[in-house]
Design a protein around this motif. Structure first.
Motif, mmCIF file in Angstrom:
data_model
loop_
_atom_site.group_PDB
_atom_site.id
_atom_site.type_symbol
_atom_site.label_atom_id
_atom_site.label_comp_id
_atom_site.label_asym_id
_atom_site.label_seq_id
_atom_site.Cartn_x
_atom_site.Cartn_y
_atom_site.Cartn_z
ATOM 1 N N HIS A 4 -77.905 -9.976 -21.119
ATOM 2 C CA HIS A 4 -76.981 -8.839 -20.997
ATOM 3 C C HIS A 4 -76.417 -8.631 -22.399
ATOM 4 O O HIS A 4 -75.562 -9.389 -22.850
ATOM 5 C CB HIS A 4 -75.884 -9.206 -19.985
ATOM 6 C CG HIS A 4 -74.823 -8.168 -19.817
ATOM 7 N ND1 HIS A 4 -74.611 -7.503 -18.626
ATOM 8 C CD2 HIS A 4 -73.887 -7.666 -20.673
ATOM 9 C CE1 HIS A 4 -73.603 -6.658 -18.748
ATOM 10 N NE2 HIS A 4 -73.145 -6.744 -19.984
ATOM 11 N N HIS A 15 -74.815 -6.217 -25.594
ATOM 12 C CA HIS A 15 -74.134 -4.999 -26.042
ATOM 13 C C HIS A 15 -74.634 -4.622 -27.430
ATOM 14 O O HIS A 15 -75.207 -5.429 -28.147
ATOM 15 C CB HIS A 15 -72.612 -5.200 -25.977
ATOM 16 C CG HIS A 15 -72.110 -5.064 -24.565
ATOM 17 N ND1 HIS A 15 -71.619 -3.886 -24.076
ATOM 18 C CD2 HIS A 15 -72.088 -5.940 -23.530
ATOM 19 C CE1 HIS A 15 -71.284 -4.043 -22.801
ATOM 20 N NE2 HIS A 15 -71.564 -5.292 -22.444
ATOM 21 N N ASN A 53 -74.736 -0.450 -24.022
ATOM 22 C CA ASN A 53 -75.505 -1.604 -23.542
ATOM 23 C C ASN A 53 -76.970 -1.439 -23.964
ATOM 24 O O ASN A 53 -77.352 -0.424 -24.529
ATOM 25 C CB ASN A 53 -75.454 -1.648 -22.008
ATOM 26 C CG ASN A 53 -74.109 -2.109 -21.479
ATOM 27 O OD1 ASN A 53 -73.089 -1.508 -21.744
ATOM 28 N ND2 ASN A 53 -74.114 -3.186 -20.729
ATOM 29 N N ARG A 90 -71.546 0.480 -13.474
ATOM 30 C CA ARG A 90 -70.432 -0.453 -13.685
ATOM 31 C C ARG A 90 -70.121 -0.586 -15.184
ATOM 32 O O ARG A 90 -69.166 -0.031 -15.669
ATOM 33 C CB ARG A 90 -70.770 -1.815 -13.041
ATOM 34 C CG ARG A 90 -69.558 -2.682 -12.805
ATOM 35 C CD ARG A 90 -69.113 -3.471 -14.026
ATOM 36 N NE ARG A 90 -70.127 -4.382 -14.526
ATOM 37 C CZ ARG A 90 -70.045 -5.003 -15.704
ATOM 38 N NH1 ARG A 90 -69.009 -4.797 -16.512
ATOM 39 N NH2 ARG A 90 -71.015 -5.814 -16.121
ATOM 40 N N ASP A 91 -70.994 -1.238 -15.950
ATOM 41 C CA ASP A 91 -70.700 -1.411 -17.378
ATOM 42 C C ASP A 91 -70.783 -0.053 -18.078
ATOM 43 O O ASP A 91 -69.985 0.256 -18.963
ATOM 44 C CB ASP A 91 -71.692 -2.401 -18.008
ATOM 45 C CG ASP A 91 -71.020 -3.324 -19.020
ATOM 46 O OD1 ASP A 91 -69.899 -3.007 -19.440
ATOM 47 O OD2 ASP A 91 -71.630 -4.344 -19.400
ATOM 48 N N GLN A 126 -63.826 -6.316 -18.443
ATOM 49 C CA GLN A 126 -63.583 -7.267 -19.516
ATOM 50 C C GLN A 126 -62.101 -7.564 -19.722
ATOM 51 O O GLN A 126 -61.744 -8.310 -20.603
ATOM 52 C CB GLN A 126 -64.231 -6.794 -20.820
ATOM 53 C CG GLN A 126 -65.686 -7.199 -20.929
ATOM 54 C CD GLN A 126 -66.597 -6.200 -20.245
ATOM 55 O OE1 GLN A 126 -66.147 -5.256 -19.621
ATOM 56 N NE2 GLN A 126 -67.894 -6.406 -20.336
HETATM 57 ZN ZN ZN Z 1 -71.216 -5.950 -20.474
#
Ligand code: ZN
Ligand code: KIV
Length: 514
Positions: A202, A204, A239, A13-14, A511
């Protein structure tokens, strides 16, 4: 007494939000199976409401994977939540992951919502999701840059409505380890019902601190879930890297005193798989999974390691899945041995037809290359030309001439939607000529933004693995191709990128807001 650290993987996903990293359903399923083998606790399989394609991916993965919880991202609106629940119906264990931004900047400029509206939407959405699924996670997007008092109210409301996991993202990678760790600690101390949820981090990597920040969130803040991706794949600088965070907690168990359920010997194959599928090459000096991570070049280090391994090694290469470059199969190996090796490598081909096609490719390669390594086999089965019937573009043949002082020339035959075409062109070099020859027929108009060649198994006998990144009409895609001849590998990579441009998707980026 130790407790468990939950590993939540969001590569699909991310990670996929990284420009050019979009994956097909089959590719996502292959990665999901490898994540299950790794014993990842939660796999975020996608964002079901973002496109029909993503819905299908989440649904497929939810019915195929039994040992990990499968999660879908959803915005805090009824449509997204219903779509996520629908996609997760077949899951042995499913989770809906809700998110809404809570920083003043995001609420005002992106969502155009007041704090009270965000709070109300948090309550309503968690309630709706809990009516559909027992396991609900709530994320406060841009949480680290949010006002602490307001964030406490939002998180308290989410827990009161039944969110089991509370995630505090550092969405833009702005945090510093000490500050982020203490921020999580403060939130846990100030939210009255904080003990009713598992806290999650979570982070980045915009300032290169995603892993350090996540570990601080665990150690100082008391978080017990880390959200991460294989190879640290993800938007912008990526990430938190799964392999780094897992090996840090395992190697420094004396400091963290936490259990991690990951089967670490599957880390390197997972890293290779993700790199091969997305075309994002792993830098050689990358921790844990980089080609040099366990290589000792200096004489002093080599001498030390030979006398006592732990003089310079804090982890064992084999514990994270590095195997010596073994010659695994040769020209005389039969189809059963090939099938068996694929099974050992964790590759499941969809049909007997695919196995037959892959085996034919293997025989062809074995005729041209004396030693076949695991890396060669993996490159070969992920080569799209194994299943040409599924692809719009597929290479048929390529010939090129180049000589000192002469302009290189190439002739390429390939299929375009089942019809064979042939293009010829000159170029600055044989690769340039070959790709120009393809363009005489494909006329994609795409701009090349990256071209890279990597030797799969380390010497000149190796196959070259080429990554090509193309940009067209606002879309960026990667294509990967492998062959002992790097000009052919380049043509395969180019055609693979064109196939991806062909696969249009109407994806909504997470986002991008409500
Ligand atoms: Zn993220
Ligand atoms: O970085 C972020 O804020 C996210 C959320 C959608 C969880 O990825």
């Amino acid at each position: 007494m130790t407790d468990k650290l939950i590993i939540f993987d969001t590569t699909l996903r991310d990670g996929e939000q990284s420009p050019g990293a979009s994956m097909t359903r089959d590719e996502k399923l292959r990665i999901a199976r490898q994540l299950e083998r790794l014993r990842v606790d939660v796999i975020e399989a996608g964002f079901a409401a973002s496109s029909n394609g993503d819905f299908d991916c989440v649904k497929t993965i939810a019915s195929a994977i039994r040992d990990s919880t499968i999660c879908s991202l959803a915005r805090t609106n009824e449509g997204d939540i219903a779509r996520a629940a629908e996609a997760l119906k077949g899951a042995a264990s499913g989770r809906i992951h809700l998110f809404i931004a809570t920083s003043a900047l995001h609420m005002e400029k992106k969502l155009r919502m007041t704090p009270d509206e965000v709070l109300a939407q948090t309550r309503a959405s968690v309630r709706q999701a809990r009516n559909l699924m027992a396991d609900v996670e709530f994320s406060a997007e841009d949480g680290f840059r949010s006002d602490t008092d307001f964030l406490c109210r939002v998180l308290e409301a989410a827990i009161a409505e039944g969110a089991r996991t509370i995630n505090v993202p550092d969405t833009v990678g702005y945090a510093i380890p000490q500050l982020y760790g203490h921020f999580i600690k403060t939130l846990r101390e100030r939210v009255p019902n904080s003990d009713k949820a598992i806290w999650s981090v979570h982070c980045h990597n915009d300032l290169g601190m995603a892993v350090a920040n996540s570990l601080a969130g665990v150690k100082i803040g008391g978080a017990r879930q880390v959200e991460c991706t294989i190879n640290g794949l993800g938007e912008r600088a990526g990430n938190c890297a799964l392999e780094e965070v897992v090996m840090a907690v395992k190697t420094r168990r004396d400091h963290f005193a936490l259990d991690v359920g990951i089967a670490t010997e599957h880390i390197v194959p997972a890293s290779r798989l993700v790199s091969q599928i997305t075309g994002f090459v792993v830098q050689p000096n990358k921790a844990v999974v980089g080609a040099n991570a366990f290589a000792h070049a200096s004489g002093i280090h080599q001498d030390g390691v030979l006398k006592a391994r732990d003089t310079y090694e804090i982890m064992r290469a084999e514990d994270v899945g590095w195997s010596a470059n073994k010659i695994v199969l040769g020209k005389l190996s039969g189809r059963n041995a090939f099938r068996q090796r694929l099974q050992q490598l964790g590759v499941t081909l969809e049909s007997e037809g695919e196995l037959v096609a892959a085996f034919a490719k293997f025989k062809e390669l074995a005729d041209r290359k004396s030693e076949i390594f695991d890396e060669d086999i993996l490159a070969l089965v992920f080569d799209e030309s194994v299943t040409p019937e599924k692809e719009f573009y597929a290479l048929v043949s390529l010939s090129q001439q180049s000589a000192t002082g002469a302009m290189p020339r190439a002739k390429v035959a390939f299929t375009m939607g089942g019809r064979q075409v042939c293009g010829e062109a000159e170029g600055n070099g044989p690769v340039d000529a070959s790709l120009k020859a393809i363009e005489t027929q494909a006329r994609s108009g795409a701009e090349m933004v990256l071209y890279s060649v990597n030797a799969i198994s380390g010497n000149t006998e190796s196959q070259g693995e080429v990554t090509v990144r193309l940009q067209n009409a606002g879309r960026i895609v990667n294509g990967v191709g492998a062959d002992p001849d790097i000009v052919i590998a380049s043509a395969k990579a180019y055609l693979s990128a064109l196939n991806r441009l062909q696969n249009k998707s109407d994806r909504v980026v997470a986002q991008s807001g409500v």
